[in-house]
Design an enzyme around this catalytic site. Structure first.
Site, PDB file in Angstrom:
ATOM      1  N   GLU A 443       0.844  -1.187   0.000  1.00  0.00           N
ATOM      2  CA  GLU A 443       0.000   0.000   0.000  1.00  0.00           C
ATOM      3  C   GLU A 443       0.889   1.250   0.000  1.00  0.00           C
ATOM      4  O   GLU A 443       1.697   1.442   0.890  1.00  0.00           O
ATOM      5  CB  GLU A 443      -0.875  -0.056   1.257  1.00  0.00           C
ATOM      6  CG  GLU A 443      -1.590   1.216   1.596  1.00  0.00           C
ATOM      7  CD  GLU A 443      -2.098   1.196   3.046  1.00  0.00           C
ATOM      8  OE1 GLU A 443      -1.907   0.176   3.741  1.00  0.00           O
ATOM      9  OE2 GLU A 443      -2.670   2.199   3.462  1.00  0.00           O
ATOM     10  N   ASP A 516      -1.072  -1.478   6.137  1.00  0.00           N
ATOM     11  CA  ASP A 516      -0.999  -1.077   7.537  1.00  0.00           C
ATOM     12  C   ASP A 516      -2.149  -1.653   8.352  1.00  0.00           C
ATOM     13  O   ASP A 516      -3.170  -2.058   7.817  1.00  0.00           O
ATOM     14  CB  ASP A 516      -1.039   0.456   7.640  1.00  0.00           C
ATOM     15  CG  ASP A 516       0.326   1.054   7.331  1.00  0.00           C
ATOM     16  OD1 ASP A 516       1.338   0.407   7.667  1.00  0.00           O
ATOM     17  OD2 ASP A 516       0.362   2.152   6.736  1.00  0.00           O
ATOM     18  N   ASP A 518      -4.260  -0.139   9.979  1.00  0.00           N
ATOM     19  CA  ASP A 518      -5.242   0.918  10.264  1.00  0.00           C
ATOM     20  C   ASP A 518      -6.450   0.790   9.331  1.00  0.00           C
ATOM     21  O   ASP A 518      -6.570  -0.177   8.590  1.00  0.00           O
ATOM     22  CB  ASP A 518      -4.584   2.293  10.112  1.00  0.00           C
ATOM     23  CG  ASP A 518      -4.006   2.501   8.715  1.00  0.00           C
ATOM     24  OD1 ASP A 518      -4.309   1.667   7.826  1.00  0.00           O
ATOM     25  OD2 ASP A 518      -3.267   3.480   8.516  1.00  0.00           O
ATOM     26  N   ASP A 520      -7.438   2.465   6.603  1.00  0.00           N
ATOM     27  CA  ASP A 520      -7.142   2.441   5.172  1.00  0.00           C
ATOM     28  C   ASP A 520      -6.568   1.093   4.764  1.00  0.00           C
ATOM     29  O   ASP A 520      -6.937   0.532   3.735  1.00  0.00           O
ATOM     30  CB  ASP A 520      -6.135   3.543   4.809  1.00  0.00           C
ATOM     31  CG  ASP A 520      -6.817   4.916   4.730  1.00  0.00           C
ATOM     32  OD1 ASP A 520      -8.072   4.939   4.718  1.00  0.00           O
ATOM     33  OD2 ASP A 520      -6.097   5.931   4.695  1.00  0.00           O
TER      34      ASP A 520
END
Ligand code: TSJ
Length: 651
Positions: A443, A516, A518, A520
């Site tokens: 990403e 990640d 998180d 996103d």
């Protein structure tokens, strides 16, 4: 459903008791000689079929209006007991046969429907004829009847009467109880009943015959779930069936209620219940005389064609489609459709080996007429529901066209000249041994840069996705396709997608999604897994897809350090060091330097990775569906309001 049954094997009417007995034996002898002809097989299916044959008789009694409860018990030793609270099989002497009617039922082939008048008409031909077949294939069978204040009982072995019908007591109830043990010399594969197989079929019957209560109980001492009991009772009939199928699909409903259409023509009747869900599959269950027509037939195909015709007609009349637009395809309209089509007719003709396909053309016409008229009325009377259906169909159509475009694009790229050109963004590895190589789908560009520097360049390839984060919440798979966002992934893997997918062309052994921990990152994972699940499921099935697990913390003291993947893990290391320790929080892949990325996430010796299973991916697909489901309306409005602008943007 009896597989081979024609009227010409009905026992001829004769006067003498002896002659009848001989006829009886000849009839049932044929069943024992060639059981497959009567129950399809002597395997597990045939074994379970015996139960349905008996239960069908009670259902007929219920349909005639005399019975509202049927109890099916699985007992030890392969024994089944079926009890109903109907009128009880008639015990009087049969005028033609000269023996009690109940004995006729159990010992003469195809005796059903030949007595008692109206009782056996409704369910259409095949029911009420199986009792003698079940009897013939049972080591023993006992029937107990409560009628006219008395309890009667008779016992048979391998189809033969071994005791006369006797009065065994008094009663103030009415009903029939049949207990039988399938003959293990016939059912040589297995005589063990499967609760779930019986449950599925009995549930189907309970749905298709609204209001009837069927209770299935497992009374075996070695039951998987001792005492398991299912109470099957659906006042809503096939409407309840659609609700049930929707619930099982784990998707949300799009329509506020199940749509119900029905009609009759002569002796035939057809009813249809349908609803659209947020899902992508189509679930249509069709039945003829309560028999599941697995291969469809005239009723099912007429339903699909006329539904497509009505939806298109409505779409044109109410300007969901422009004059220049092509018709919506049946497959687009059927996306997310959950439907039950049930027809009842007097002369059901089944095609195909398995008898699972209906051939009557007249019933197709009836279904056609019902859908054409009543579905159109429904849409006109319920514009909000109609809009939901149309929006969903049009979204499917757009997605299908976008996917088609992406496929063509891919084909052109890999066409002439042999070798496919790899995407510019891909930093490939040196080795081309597809059993050893790995590709990391990363990403963001900055993480991609660190990964390129930190990797083992012999075996590890890096493909960064989307330099700038794409707002995944708004991205649909179709959008992603048309924007060519996933093209680099498809090209890098080498396999192609959907019907062109070829696992032997896979260029890497491990496909690692590196995002990640998180929100996103989770969206990226959901999107990629959904994409793989829908267009390259074999990739997941064969265990090639992984999720990288970057650590959250580094806990260090002097030169010693540990990487922690969870808060608990971090706390443990902190406790171990005691004092003077240092905790560094990794903010994200993008902030790791190449060396850190190698040590924590890339190095096969130290990294942790999760292998993705089909159920993980299915879950992602469901999550994705929910995200999309909430968005249908605002997205449509946006496209409508920004039509011109959007077109310009695409250029
Ligand atoms: F057929 C069977 F033996 F397999 C069987 C039949 C098994 C079970 C569990 C139930 C039945 C059954 C049959 N339940 N209820 C009936 N009803 C009649 O046979 C019946 C009773 C009365 C009249 C009438 O016209 O008075 C007609 C019928 C068909």
């Amino acid at each position: 459903m009896l597989v081979q049954m024609s009227n010409d094997i009905t026992a001829p009417v004769t006067e003498s008791y002896d002659e009848n007995s001989i006829q009886v034996l000849e009839g049932l002898e044929a069943v024992r000689k060639r059981p497959g002809m009567y129950i399809g097989s002597t395997g597990e299916r045939g074994l379970h079929h015996l139960v349905y044959e008996i239960v069908d008789n009670s259902i007929d009694e219920a349909l005639a209006g005399y019975c509202d409860k049927i109890l099916v018990e699985i007992l030890d030793d392969g024994v089944i007991r079926v009890t109903d609270n109907g009128r009880g099989i008639p015990v009087g002497i049969h005028p033609q046969k000269g023996i009690p009617t109940v004995s006729v039922v159990f010992t003469i082939l195809h005796a059903g429907g030949k007595f008692g008048g109206s009782g056996y008409k409704v369910s259409g031909g095949l029911h009420g004829v199986g009792a003698s077949v079940v009897n013939a294939l049972s080591e023993w069978l006992e029937v107990e009847i409560h009628t006219g204040g008395k309890k009667y009982k008779q016992r048979y072995e391998k189809g033969n009467i071994v005791s006369d019908l006797k009065v065994i007591g008094e009663t103030d109830k009415t009903g029939t109880q049949v207990t039988f043990k399938p003959d293990p010399t016939i059912f040589t594969d297995t005589t063990r009943y499967d609760f779930d197989i019986l449950l599925q079929r009995l549930r189907e019957q309970a749905f298709l015959n609204a209001g009837i209560r069927i209770v299935l109980k497992d009374e075996r001492s070695d039951a998987d779930i001792p005492g398991r009991e299912e109470d099957l009772h659906y006042e809503g009939g096939i409407k309840s069936y659609v609700e049930y199928l929707l619930e099982k699909s784990k998707k949300d409903r799009l329509n506020s209620e199940v749509i119900y259409l029905s009609g009759t023509s002569g002796d035939s009747m057809a009813e249809i219940a349908l609803l659209w869900s947020t899902g992508y599959d189509t679930k249509i269950m069709s039945f003829a005389n309560t028999i599941h027509t697995v291969d469809g037939g005239t009723h099912e195909s007429s339903f699909k064609t006329s539904l497509a015709r009505v939806v298109n007609k409505y779409a044109r009349t109410f300007k969901f489609l422009k004059d220049s637009d092509a018709n919506l395809k049946s497959e687009d309209i059927n996306e997310g459709l959950v439907a039950v089509v049930s027809v009842k007719l007097t002369d059901a003709q089944f095609e195909s080996q398995t008898k699972a396909k209906l051939g009557n053309t007249a019933i197709g016409t009836l279904v056609n007429n019902i859908v054409a008229e009543k579905m159109m009325n429904y849409l006109e009377d319920h514009p909000a529901e109609a809009k939901i259906i149309l929006d969903k169909s049009i979204a499917s159509s757009n997605a299908r066209e976008a996917a088609q475009k992406a496929r063509e694009l891919q084909r052109n790229k890999s066409g002439i000249g042999g070798k496919t050109r790899m995407p510019e963004k891909l930093t490939d590895c040196i080795s081309d041994d597809p059993t050893k190589t790995e590709i990391f789908i990363v990403e963001g560009d900055s993480a991609g840069g660190s990964a390129v520097e930190g990797r083992n360049s012999t075996y590890q390839a890096i493909l960064p996705l989307w330099g700038k984060m794409l707002n995944v919440e708004k991205a649909r798979v179709d959008k992603v396709f048309s924007n060519e966002k996933l093209t680099p992934v498809i090209v890098s893997l080498g396999t192609g997608i959907a019907e062109n997918f070829d696992i032997t062309k896979l260029r890497y052994d491990k496909i690692v999604i590196m995002a990640d921990a998180d929100v996103d990152g989770s969206h990226i994972r959901t999107l990629l897994l959904t994409f793989f699940f829908r267009y390259m499921p074999e990739l997941i099935e064969t265990g090639h897809v992984y999720l990288a697990q970057p650590p959250l913390y580094r806990v260090s003291k002097g030169k010693r350090y540990y990487d922690a993947f969870t808060d608990e893990e971090k706390d443990r290391y902190v406790a171990e060091f005691g004092d003077n320790y240092n905790v560094q929080r990794y903010k994200g892949l993008g902030e790791m330097d190449p060396e850190q990325l190698w040590e924590t996430t890339l190095d096969p010796e130290h990294r942790t990775m999760l292998r993705v299973t089909m159920s993980d991916a299915k879950l992602a697909d469901e999550t994705f569906t929910i995200l999309m489901g909430e968005e249908v309306e605002p997205r449509r409005r946006f496209i409508e309001e920004n039509a011109v602008f959007a077109t310009e943007l695409d250029i």
